[in-house]
Design a protein around this motif. Structure first.
Motif, PDB file in Angstrom:
ATOM      1  N   UNK A   1       0.787  -1.244   0.000  1.00 12.63           N
ATOM      2  CA  UNK A   1       0.000   0.000   0.000  1.00 12.63           C
ATOM      3  C   UNK A   1       0.820   1.297   0.000  1.00 12.63           C
ATOM      4  N   UNK A   2       1.987   1.319  -0.623  1.00  9.84           N
ATOM      5  CA  UNK A   2       2.766   2.560  -0.641  1.00  9.84           C
ATOM      6  C   UNK A   2       2.133   3.598  -1.577  1.00  9.84           C
ATOM      7  N   UNK A   3       2.455   4.884  -1.357  1.00 12.68           N
ATOM      8  CA  UNK A   3       1.828   5.934  -2.171  1.00 12.68           C
ATOM      9  C   UNK A   3       2.112   5.811  -3.670  1.00 12.68           C
ATOM     10  N   UNK A   4       3.339   5.393  -4.028  1.00  6.79           N
ATOM     11  CA  UNK A   4       3.683   5.279  -5.450  1.00  6.79           C
ATOM     12  C   UNK A   4       3.059   4.022  -6.076  1.00  6.79           C
ATOM     13  N   UNK A   5       2.362   3.240  -5.271  1.00  4.96           N
ATOM     14  CA  UNK A   5       1.709   2.023  -5.756  1.00  4.96           C
ATOM     15  C   UNK A   5       0.222   2.268  -5.999  1.00  4.96           C
ATOM     16  N   UNK A   6      -0.423   2.938  -5.068  1.00  9.79           N
ATOM     17  CA  UNK A   6      -1.884   2.881  -5.075  1.00  9.79           C
ATOM     18  C   UNK A   6      -2.564   4.166  -4.587  1.00  9.79           C
ATOM     19  N   UNK A   7      -1.796   5.256  -4.493  1.00  8.48           N
ATOM     20  CA  UNK A   7      -2.413   6.490  -4.002  1.00  8.48           C
ATOM     21  C   UNK A   7      -3.470   7.049  -4.961  1.00  8.48           C
ATOM     22  N   UNK A   8      -3.496   6.540  -6.203  1.00 10.36           N
ATOM     23  CA  UNK A   8      -4.508   7.005  -7.164  1.00 10.36           C
ATOM     24  C   UNK A   8      -5.824   6.244  -7.025  1.00 10.36           C
ATOM     25  N   UNK A   9      -5.930   5.407  -6.016  1.00 12.67           N
ATOM     26  CA  UNK A   9      -7.072   4.492  -5.928  1.00 12.67           C
ATOM     27  C   UNK A   9      -8.428   5.183  -6.055  1.00 12.67           C
ATOM     28  N   UNK A  10      -8.567   6.330  -5.415  1.00 12.24           N
ATOM     29  CA  UNK A  10      -9.881   6.977  -5.444  1.00 12.24           C
ATOM     30  C   UNK A  10     -10.343   7.237  -6.882  1.00 12.24           C
ATOM     31  N   UNK A  11      -9.422   7.737  -7.710  1.00 13.21           N
ATOM     32  CA  UNK A  11      -9.794   8.041  -9.101  1.00 13.21           C
ATOM     33  C   UNK A  11     -10.244   6.787  -9.831  1.00 13.21           C
ATOM     34  N   UNK A  12      -9.529   5.690  -9.633  1.00 11.33           N
ATOM     35  CA  UNK A  12      -9.893   4.449 -10.324  1.00 11.33           C
ATOM     36  C   UNK A  12     -11.233   3.908  -9.836  1.00 11.33           C
ATOM     37  N   UNK A  13     -11.496   4.062  -8.559  1.00  8.22           N
ATOM     38  CA  UNK A  13     -12.758   3.556  -8.025  1.00  8.22           C
ATOM     39  C   UNK A  13     -13.931   4.365  -8.575  1.00  8.22           C
ATOM     40  N   UNK A  14     -13.706   5.665  -8.764  1.00  4.80           N
ATOM     41  CA  UNK A  14     -14.775   6.531  -9.255  1.00  4.80           C
ATOM     42  C   UNK A  14     -15.032   6.301 -10.749  1.00  4.80           C
ATOM     43  N   UNK A  15     -13.955   6.155 -11.551  1.00  2.81           N
ATOM     44  CA  UNK A  15     -14.163   6.120 -13.006  1.00  2.81           C
ATOM     45  C   UNK A  15     -14.326   4.718 -13.583  1.00  2.81           C
ATOM     46  N   UNK A  16     -14.014   3.683 -12.816  1.00  5.55           N
ATOM     47  CA  UNK A  16     -14.172   2.322 -13.343  1.00  5.55           C
ATOM     48  C   UNK A  16     -15.004   1.512 -12.344  1.00  5.55           C
ATOM     49  N   UNK A  17     -15.318   0.282 -12.739  1.00 11.72           N
ATOM     50  CA  UNK A  17     -15.977  -0.588 -11.756  1.00 11.72           C
ATOM     51  C   UNK A  17     -15.016  -1.707 -11.338  1.00 11.72           C
ATOM     52  N   UNK A  18     -13.714  -1.448 -11.513  1.00 10.03           N
ATOM     53  CA  UNK A  18     -12.695  -2.449 -11.186  1.00 10.03           C
ATOM     54  C   UNK A  18     -12.713  -2.778  -9.694  1.00 10.03           C
ATOM     55  N   UNK A  19     -12.282  -4.001  -9.410  1.00  9.82           N
ATOM     56  CA  UNK A  19     -12.063  -4.385  -8.019  1.00  9.82           C
ATOM     57  C   UNK A  19     -10.587  -4.213  -7.697  1.00  9.82           C
ATOM     58  N   UNK A  20     -10.308  -3.904  -6.459  1.00  6.60           N
ATOM     59  CA  UNK A  20      -8.920  -3.724  -6.038  1.00  6.60           C
ATOM     60  C   UNK A  20      -8.501  -4.920  -5.194  1.00  6.60           C
ATOM     61  N   UNK A  21      -7.321  -5.469  -5.510  1.00  4.23           N
ATOM     62  CA  UNK A  21      -6.779  -6.598  -4.747  1.00  4.23           C
ATOM     63  C   UNK A  21      -5.486  -6.185  -4.072  1.00  4.23           C
ATOM     64  N   UNK A  22      -5.413  -6.466  -2.789  1.00  6.11           N
ATOM     65  CA  UNK A  22      -4.223  -6.152  -1.998  1.00  6.11           C
ATOM     66  C   UNK A  22      -4.188  -7.148  -0.837  1.00  6.11           C
ATOM     67  N   UNK A  23      -3.043  -7.304  -0.225  1.00 11.11           N
ATOM     68  CA  UNK A  23      -2.948  -8.192   0.941  1.00 11.11           C
ATOM     69  C   UNK A  23      -4.083  -7.921   1.925  1.00 11.11           C
ATOM     70  N   UNK A  24      -4.621  -8.983   2.512  1.00  4.79           N
ATOM     71  CA  UNK A  24      -5.701  -8.789   3.470  1.00  4.79           C
ATOM     72  C   UNK A  24      -5.224  -8.004   4.693  1.00  4.79           C
ATOM     73  N   UNK A  25      -3.924  -7.911   4.877  1.00  5.50           N
ATOM     74  CA  UNK A  25      -3.411  -7.081   5.977  1.00  5.50           C
ATOM     75  C   UNK A  25      -3.693  -5.600   5.744  1.00  5.50           C
ATOM     76  N   UNK A  26      -3.935  -5.243   4.476  1.00  3.18           N
ATOM     77  CA  UNK A  26      -4.010  -3.817   4.138  1.00  3.18           C
ATOM     78  C   UNK A  26      -5.380  -3.340   3.698  1.00  3.18           C
ATOM     79  N   UNK A  27      -6.350  -4.254   3.546  1.00  2.47           N
ATOM     80  CA  UNK A  27      -7.626  -3.815   2.957  1.00  2.47           C
ATOM     81  C   UNK A  27      -8.277  -2.688   3.765  1.00  2.47           C
TER      82      UNK A  27
END
Ligand code: FE
Length: 256
Positions: free
Chosen positions: A76-102
């Motif tokens: 979950x580092x910033x250079x990995x996934x800090x854009x998540x909000x934009x992707x969640x808003x504009x697509x219907x993609x699911x996000x996968x990450x370690x269950x430690x970080x959900x």
């Protein structure tokens, strides 16, 4: 410009090496990846807000944005996934990450509840169906994050290795494969010694990596390792690497 790591007409792997540079020279160089199978797609480590527009444009050539199936995050580092909000808003993609970080991901989004679109990868990893193939989420815990995955594409035989294999290079110098492993080492050593956790973990990873048929190791910073020989040299190097807690002594824990 995206680099085609693999393209057989149906299955495509693209790497983006310069999207950060175009926006912010002062930010660490970082790579983003798109895997396409038929009319399905997954972004791997799509990055922070700077890389969003570039990736969106790159993707459109292959399929409609709404067809994006997944955002795969190594950690979950910033250079990995800090854009998540934009992707969640504009697509219907699911996000996968370690269950430690959900449960930490909502701190990257607006607070809206995306739990129905969030999949926690169990510690042992999983197979992720994409079109007619299955991407493997490989356990790479502590390399460097506590809950950390790499993504192996069995069609292209590419291992997207996250921060493992990262080299700190200037913008514009990441898109060419490593030519001379020994000359490349100084670009990796300092980073791996400080960010990776221990030689025990490195050896466990090397054993797993040797069980896979890998043609290319593509890290999230810097240059990629292409061909069985380069891949082998990289795995051998990781296996003997002393790092992290191996190197810490009392000297590192003196109050300033
Ligand atoms: Fe990281």
């Amino acid at each position: 410009m995206a680099v085609e790591l693999y393209n057989d007409g149906k299955h495509v792997c693209l790497a983006f090496y310069d999207l950060v540079h175009e926006e912010a020279e002062h930010a660490v160089q970082a790579n983003q990846f798109l895997v396409v199978d038929g009319d399905h797609g997954a972004l791997i480590d799509p990055g922070g807000n700077m890389t969003y527009n570039g990736l969106l444009m790159g993707m459109q050539r292959f399929f409609p944005i709404r067809n994006l199936d997944y955002i795969l995050a190594s950690h979950p580092d910033p250079d990995i996934i800090a854009s998540l909000n934009k992707w969640m808003v504009t697509t219907s993609a699911r996000v996968l990450i370690s269950k430690l970080w959900t449960r930490f991901l909502p701190h990257f989004t607006s607070g809206r509840d995306y739990s129905a679109r969030t999949i926690g990868i169990p510690d042992e990893g999983m197979l992720i169906p994409l079109g007619s193939c299955r991407i493997k989420a490989l356990p790479a815990h502590f390399l460097h994050s506590e809950g950390n995955f790499q993504f192996y594409d069995p069609v292209s035989r590419i291992l997207f290795s996250g921060d493992l294999g990262a080299s700190l290079v200037d913008h514009g110098q990441a898109s060419e494969p490593v030519q001379d492993f020994d000359r490349h080492l100084p670009l990796m050593e300092g980073f791996h010694r400080r960010y990776m956790v221990s030689n025990k973990i490195c050896r466990l990873w090397a054993k797993m990596a040797r069980s896979l048929d890998i043609e290319m190791i593509v890290p999230q910073h810097g240059a990629r390792f292409v061909g069985k020989e380069m891949v082998g040299r990289f795995i051998d190097w990781v296996e003997q690497l002393e790092c992290g807690v191996d190197l810490m002594t009392e000297k590192n824990y003196r109050a300033p």
